[in-house]
Design a protein around this motif. Structure first.
Motif, mmCIF file in Angstrom:
data_model
loop_
_atom_site.group_PDB
_atom_site.id
_atom_site.type_symbol
_atom_site.label_atom_id
_atom_site.label_comp_id
_atom_site.label_asym_id
_atom_site.label_seq_id
_atom_site.Cartn_x
_atom_site.Cartn_y
_atom_site.Cartn_z
ATOM 1 N N LEU A 101 6.895 -0.318 -7.352
ATOM 2 C CA LEU A 101 5.928 -0.630 -8.411
ATOM 3 C C LEU A 101 6.605 -0.970 -9.737
ATOM 4 O O LEU A 101 6.173 -1.867 -10.455
ATOM 5 C CB LEU A 101 4.976 0.548 -8.603
ATOM 6 C CG LEU A 101 4.136 0.916 -7.385
ATOM 7 C CD1 LEU A 101 3.474 2.271 -7.584
ATOM 8 C CD2 LEU A 101 3.081 -0.159 -7.122
ATOM 9 N N LEU A 130 0.826 -1.197 0.000
ATOM 10 C CA LEU A 130 0.000 0.000 0.000
ATOM 11 C C LEU A 130 0.869 1.260 0.000
ATOM 12 O O LEU A 130 0.404 2.348 0.294
ATOM 13 C CB LEU A 130 -0.925 0.015 1.221
ATOM 14 C CG LEU A 130 -1.921 -1.139 1.355
ATOM 15 C CD1 LEU A 130 -2.819 -0.942 2.561
ATOM 16 C CD2 LEU A 130 -2.781 -1.280 0.111
ATOM 17 N N GLY A 131 2.138 1.108 -0.338
ATOM 18 C CA GLY A 131 3.075 2.213 -0.183
ATOM 19 C C GLY A 131 3.196 3.164 -1.362
ATOM 20 O O GLY A 131 3.767 4.229 -1.242
ATOM 21 N N SER A 132 2.664 2.787 -2.539
ATOM 22 C CA SER A 132 2.697 3.679 -3.708
ATOM 23 C C SER A 132 4.092 4.161 -4.064
ATOM 24 O O SER A 132 4.268 5.273 -4.522
ATOM 25 C CB SER A 132 1.842 4.938 -3.459
ATOM 26 O OG SER A 132 0.541 4.727 -3.857
ATOM 27 N N ASP A 133 5.092 3.346 -3.832
ATOM 28 C CA ASP A 133 6.456 3.781 -4.127
ATOM 29 C C ASP A 133 6.858 3.272 -5.511
ATOM 30 O O ASP A 133 6.898 2.067 -5.732
ATOM 31 C CB ASP A 133 7.400 3.238 -3.042
ATOM 32 C CG ASP A 133 8.788 3.839 -3.124
ATOM 33 O OD1 ASP A 133 9.222 4.182 -4.248
ATOM 34 O OD2 ASP A 133 9.432 3.965 -2.070
ATOM 35 N N MET A 134 7.172 4.216 -6.426
ATOM 36 C CA MET A 134 7.521 3.821 -7.796
ATOM 37 C C MET A 134 8.689 2.831 -7.824
ATOM 38 O O MET A 134 8.741 1.961 -8.679
ATOM 39 C CB MET A 134 7.900 5.062 -8.634
ATOM 40 C CG MET A 134 6.723 5.710 -9.350
ATOM 41 S SD MET A 134 5.718 4.561 -10.314
ATOM 42 C CE MET A 134 6.625 4.526 -11.853
#
Lengths: 803, 342
Positions: free
Chosen positions: B339, B332-336
């Motif tokens: 990703l 859930l960290g949304s770190d590119m």
């Protein structure tokens, strides 16, 4: 929960190796999470006796010592200052592990020490980590095992009684089995699983000696519903240290020895699973035990020294003046058994699981007792535990019974018979199990089993309150037979197509399309806090958690956009031109949960709007859904997204006449509050109406038989003219030979007049029935130009010179 | 030769020259020759002025087309000259083109894979609501109000969310869909529910308050433990793409009886023991069991008519195992940086 192997073995008719016990426990009862061999570090260390000491030819401080290690004698070099002939020592064989100079564990090798061979080592306490048992008095002093009577050659672990194996069992898979939170309970199961006899200790009831003057003892049971049984007795005791065996038992499962009386109460709890308490009788007013509810605000200082404030919803054991103990949770300091205690009241009760659990929770105090109470103990256990404790106190604390034995038992459990059908058993398991095995297993588990007409009447023992249904009985049989003896069987059923409605694959296809369009898929939290609401200006009501973990996670997301903007914020410093997509549930009201799909695109120009718009077109085209865009209009369905819309740069996504989403650009000020200096284009839509409109199949257009004629057209037009109307004019004027068109460039700036923009098209002309000539195409092309000129003030580029 | 043919010829001539193009210098020379201000095309364009008025529009358009096409041909030619280098200087070790790609979230990727496996086993794939009421999340699943699983510390409650069927809660498992499906459909049933679930637990590298679960259940007249083992073994073999060995251990979940824990032989070490399986050779994978009669009762099914099995499996752990991810918080960290690895 920790279970000692040696302790467990006391109740088993035959020795079962520790690894086998662990396996049986895991496979038929509950998972053994760890198996710890306490004696492991002393492997290879034995009890030795020194036979002869010679001086070392090359060193004054070393000696050559001959040690009898049982079967043979060995000669080692030793520097111990206290070494003498006849001394019993801890001898480490070659291969044993010792803590070299008390620092690092190393494996002992035979060595030459100052030219003399040494085949092992006589150890000091630091070298074996035995400082607690044998505190070193001086440096270079070896352990003197004079207190150990074990035969020469006996492994030291065994001689010291630390040759135990401790299993840690996963409590979670036992929450329904109160009877298993004890060594006896586990032993009973291991015996059945191993097919050996279980030996439960015999309980002997005792009385005060004949003719003794009995002390008065009163029990007032005010809460019969919550205290289903209570036994009490006054005993004289000699408080002192516990014998070694008792200390070791408690220590092996992680409990500290306190004194013989307290240790007995703990021991019996670990043995039978029944918690006990001993009060100092001199501190109990009128020798009267009262079981009652606590009063609101009543205070008790518990044994851990903490003053606890109680409420009416808790139960206490009290005397007529004061609370002595928070029932089932922890005893009170005011009546603690201490070294000068001479008489105790031994109190054993059966308490309601729920009230104990709630008390423990509201006090934030979880003890070994609570762990057992909350599972639901049964009342026969009170008696067993009570007599076992009396017996042990008599044995090791010189205890004498000084009063009548009080036993109030207002609530008695009953066991009801369960009908177990053989055919149901085989149907549920999917395999035949011999009928006599069924009967044998249930009987071994102490059920009363009667057979009649292909079924059994099973009456479980009182301590198995978890056995209530036919399925419960089937589980007992199957787990003892062994689940892994069941042969897997494929499912047999009619094959059916899944209903199209329920199929989520189209929804996930949309994410996939966005990924093809270079989005990174993210998953954001379902929750956010006031900060997101303040930053975004979302002022519509939100659903709020009653017990959120933090202020940042207290609202249920009403839109995917706050999360997506946070995703941008987290990455924009390192990555420009981000594209994120997310599919997730959003919440507008308790009964208003939707699945939404949204994407954000960052870039340096308004282009990001068209990127987002293009994504919507592409993902709908993939699914064969017809959509339209209409001027943005406020709509209750988008109340959460409103805050993200730039009014002048927004459209509604319309499906079957209904607005289902928005494409827009986030206002710059809002983007800035997420530390983003790029433009943020986005779309946010509801998936359900899109799915409903999905036709699934796109129809094929036959490939044209005749070739195309390509002509380009570029013109300047005032930027107040909507593209839509230009498009319409081109389409109308171009019919029927204009086959398609594509806007390939939009340009504003130098070389274009102020207030105008330049549009450039590829136009494709084609006739369905013949090869179109260039002249024909050019005529239509010109009609289009004339029509545009008629409707709008345009300047065709490249024509300027001629006008 | 009329003017139109002259345009055509000019185009053919230029294209021929371009086809022999070797370097950018020549390209520049040709560009001046054909498209320059004093070039051949401009010369022809100028002749348009002398054409009869009637022919002007058509011919003008044609000329424009030729001009556009020539421009395009020159652009294309320039690219090929630029990109083509001599054989001696060609370096195959220069990295391939870095095309911009999108990234699938590993949880979604695994979700789709699991969904496909179950679809192929003729299961319906569902998701269900995340905001649920206590009845569907607990009572109907034989978890009475006094059960420890109901404790406030495990469940997120929603303010003011009283409904006729208890308080509203963030679902603590995807099992909430069991009754919802059974209420609306008669057996035979084969369904799998994949979605988000929530627990009010402290967050660390292996725990997160939000995670993903796969719940499956099968109901028919004669569903057995033997069927359960077969189905789950098949599913795990599908996920790990090899024949997976499984074992059942007794466990307890209120909505099944008997209840099991299913382990599979560690695919990392083939059961020999490694750090993945904590040296036991087995990896604890999921909870399962035969659906409790009280659950059928809550669904309104006639007593004794059906049997069924149910199982629940954490998706996040499966993804972590597959990719060797060490911290559940990445999901859930949304770190590119996370990703873009997928």
């Amino acid at each position: 929960m920790k279970i000692s192997y040696n302790w467990l073995s006391e109740y088993l008719a035959k020795k079962v190796p520790p690894t086998k016990v662990a396996e049986l426990l895991t496979m038929t009862i509950a998972e053994v999470e760890t198996t710890e061999d306490l004696g492991e570090k002393l492997a290879g260390v034995v009890v030795g006796v020194i036979e002869k000491i010679d001086s070392h030819p090359n060193a004054d401080r070393l000696k050559l010592v001959t040690v009898n290690v049982g079967a043979k004698t060995l000669r080692v070099v030793c520097g111990g200052t206290n070494v003498c002939v006849g001394m019993r020592v801890a001898f480490a064989h070659v291969g044993a592990r010792v803590k070299w100079h008390g620092e690092n564990w190393t494996t002992l090798e035979s060595a030459l020490i100052r030219g003399e061979k040494s085949e092992g080592m006589i150890c000091s306490s630091v070298e074996l980590e035995l400082e607690d048992q044998y505190p070193p008095k001086a440096e270079r002093e070896i352990i003197d095992l004079k207190d150990i009577s074990a035969k020469t050659g006996t492994p030291l672990a065994q001689a010291l009684g630390v040759d135990d194996v401790v299993f840690t069992i996963d409590n979670k898979s036992l929450t329904h089995r109160a009877d298993l939170f004890s060594h006896i309970g586990i032993a009973r199961e291991v015996a059945v699983a191993a097919g050996i006899a279980f030996q439960e200790p015999k309980i002997v009831k005792r009385k005060a000696p004949k003719g003794a003057r009995l002390e008065p003892l009163t029990l007032r049971m005010e809460e019969k519903r919550f205290c289903r049984r209570n036994m009490n007795v006054i005993m004289s005791v000699k408080v002192g240290p516990s014998p070694d065996w008792l200390k070791r038992r408690l220590e092996s499962v992680g409990l500290r020895s306190i004194n013989n009386v307290v240790d007995v109460t703990n021991y019996v709890m670990l043995e039978y699973g029944q918690p006990h308490h001993a009060f100092d009788a001199s501190k109990v007013a009128d020798h009267t035990i009262v079981v009652r509810r606590a009063r609101d605000g009543e205070q008790v200082t518990t044994l851990d020294g903490v003053q606890r404030k109680l409420t009416r919803d808790m139960l206490v054991i009290a005397d007529p003046e004061k609370a002595l103990d928070i029932a089932g949770v922890m005893g009170g300091e005011n009546s603690e058994v201490q070294n000068d205690t001479t008489r105790i009241i031994l109190e054993v009760s059966n308490l309601d699981p729920l009230i104990i659990r709630r008390t423990s929770q509201s006090l934030g105090l979880r003890t070994e007792g609570v762990v057992r109470w909350e599972k639901g103990l049964t009342t026969p256990l009170v008696e067993k535990g009570f007599w076992r404790a009396v017996e042990l106190l008599q044995d090791i604390a010189d205890a004498k019974i000084l009063s009548r034995i009080l036993d109030k038992h207002p609530v008695k459990e009953r066991s009801t018979g369960i009908t177990l059908r053989y055919d149901y058993l085989t149907r549920l398991i999917g395999q035949d199990i011999p009928a006599d095995s069924v009967q044998r297993i249930l009987t071994a588990l102490e059920c009363v089993v009667r057979k009649s007409h292909g079924e059994w009447k099973v009456t479980p023992p009182i301590f198995r309150q978890d056995l209530r249904s036919e399925e419960d009985c089937i589980e007992e049989v199957a787990r003892i037979v062994g689940y892994n003896s069941i042969t897997p069987k494929p499912l047999l059923a009619t094959l059916e197509l899944p209903s199209a409605q329920a199929d989520l694959s189209a929804e996930f296809q949309m994410i996939q399309t966005c990924i093809e369009l270079q989005c990174a898929e993210v998953m954001n939290n379902t929750f956010y806090g006031d900060e997101e609401r303040a930053k975004t200006g979302m002022n519509m009501p939100h659903i709020e958690l009653e017990n959120s973990q933090s202020e940042e996670l207290k609202y249920l997301r009403a839109s995917l956009l706050p999360g997506l903007l946070s995703s941008i914020e987290k990455n924009i410093r390192t990555t420009r031109n981000l594209r994120f997509v997310e599919r997730g549930h959003i919440f507008r009201a308790p009964n208003d949960e939707h699945v939404a799909l949204a994407a954000v695109v960052t870039g340096d120009t308004d282009r990001v709007f068209f990127d987002a718009k293009g994504m919507v077109c592409d993902l709908c085209r993939r699914l064969g859904i017809d959509i339209a865009f209409q001027p943005y209009a406020r709509n209750g369905n988008f109340s959460a997204e409103e805050a993200f819309v730039t009014q002048a740069k927004a459209v509604n996504i319309v499906v079957r006449g209904r607005p289902i989403g928005i494409v827009s650009i986030v206002p710059l000020s809002l983007a800035r509050s997420f530390h983003t200096d790029q433009q943020i284009g986005f779309f946010h839509l509801f998936t359900a109406p899109l799915m409903a409109a999905s036709s699934g199949a796109r129809s094929f257009t036959r490939l044209p038989e005749f070739p195309n004629v390509y002509l380009d057209l570029a013109f300047e037009v005032p930027d107040t003219v909507a593209f839509e109307s230009i498009e319409r004019a081109i389409r109308n004027a171009g019919e029927p030979l204009l086959a398609s068109y594509e806007l390939f460039d939009v340009y504003e700036g130098a070389q274009v007049r102020d207030g105008c923009r330049s549009l450039a098209f590829h136009l494709v002309y084609r006739a369905p029935d013949r090869t179109l000539t260039l002249e024909e195409a050019a005529r239509v092309h010109d009609t289009i130009i004339q029509s545009l000129k008629k409707h709008f003030t345009i300047i065709v580029r490249g024509e300027t010179s001629r006008e | 030769m009329n003017l139109k043919d002259q345009f055509k010829n000019l185009k053919l001539e230029a294209e021929k020259e371009l086809s022999f193009l070797k370097d950018e210098k020549t390209w520049e020379r040709l560009r001046v020759e054909y498209l320059g201000r004093k070039g051949k095309l401009t010369a022809l364009m100028n002749e348009l002025g002398a054409v009869a008025e009637a022919e002007k529009p058509a011919l003008g358009q044609f000329a424009n087309t030729v001009k556009a096409e020539l421009k395009r041909a020159f652009e294309t030619a320039r690219h090929s000259v630029r990109e083509g280098t001599s054989e001696a200087s060609f370096d195959s070790t220069i990295p391939g083109t870095n095309f911009p790609l999108g990234h699938s979230h590993p949880i979604t990727a695994m979700r789709n894979e699991v969904a496909d496996i179950f679809r192929s086993l003729n299961f319906t794939v569902l998701e269900g609501n995340e905001l649920e009421n206590e009845w569907y999340n607990f009572e109907a699943l034989n978890i009475p109000p006094t059960h420890p699983a109901r404790d406030i510390q495990d469940t997120f409650f929603v303010k003011g969310g009283e409904s006729k069927r208890g308080k509203r809660v963030m679902r603590t498992h995807t099992s909430n869909m069991q009754i919802r499906v059974m209420e609306n459909h008669a057996p035979p049933l084969r369904a799998v529910v994949i979605g988000r679930v929530f627990r009010n637990e402290a967050t660390d590298a292996s725990h997160q308050h939000t995670f993903h679960q796969v719940e499956g259940f099968v109901v028919d007249k004669n569903i057995s433990v033997a069927n359960l083992v077969y189905t789950l073994k098949t599913m795990l073999s599908g996920i790990f793409k090899k024949d997976v060995k499984v074992r059942l251990r007794p466990s307890y979940f209120p909505f099944v009886e008997p209840g099991f824990e299913l382990d599979f032989a560690c695919v990392n070490c083939e059961g020999r023991g490694c750090s993945v399986c904590k040296r036991t050779g087995w990896v604890e994978m999921l909870g399962c069991g035969m659906i409790h009669p009280n659950v059928f009762k809550a669904a309104g099914y006639p007593k004794g008519a059906y049997t069924g099995f149910a199982f629940g499996m954490g998706l996040d752990r499966l993804v972590m195992m597959r990719h060797g991810i060490d911290d559940v918080r990445h999901f859930l960290g949304s770190d590119m940086r996370f990703l873009e690895q997928f």
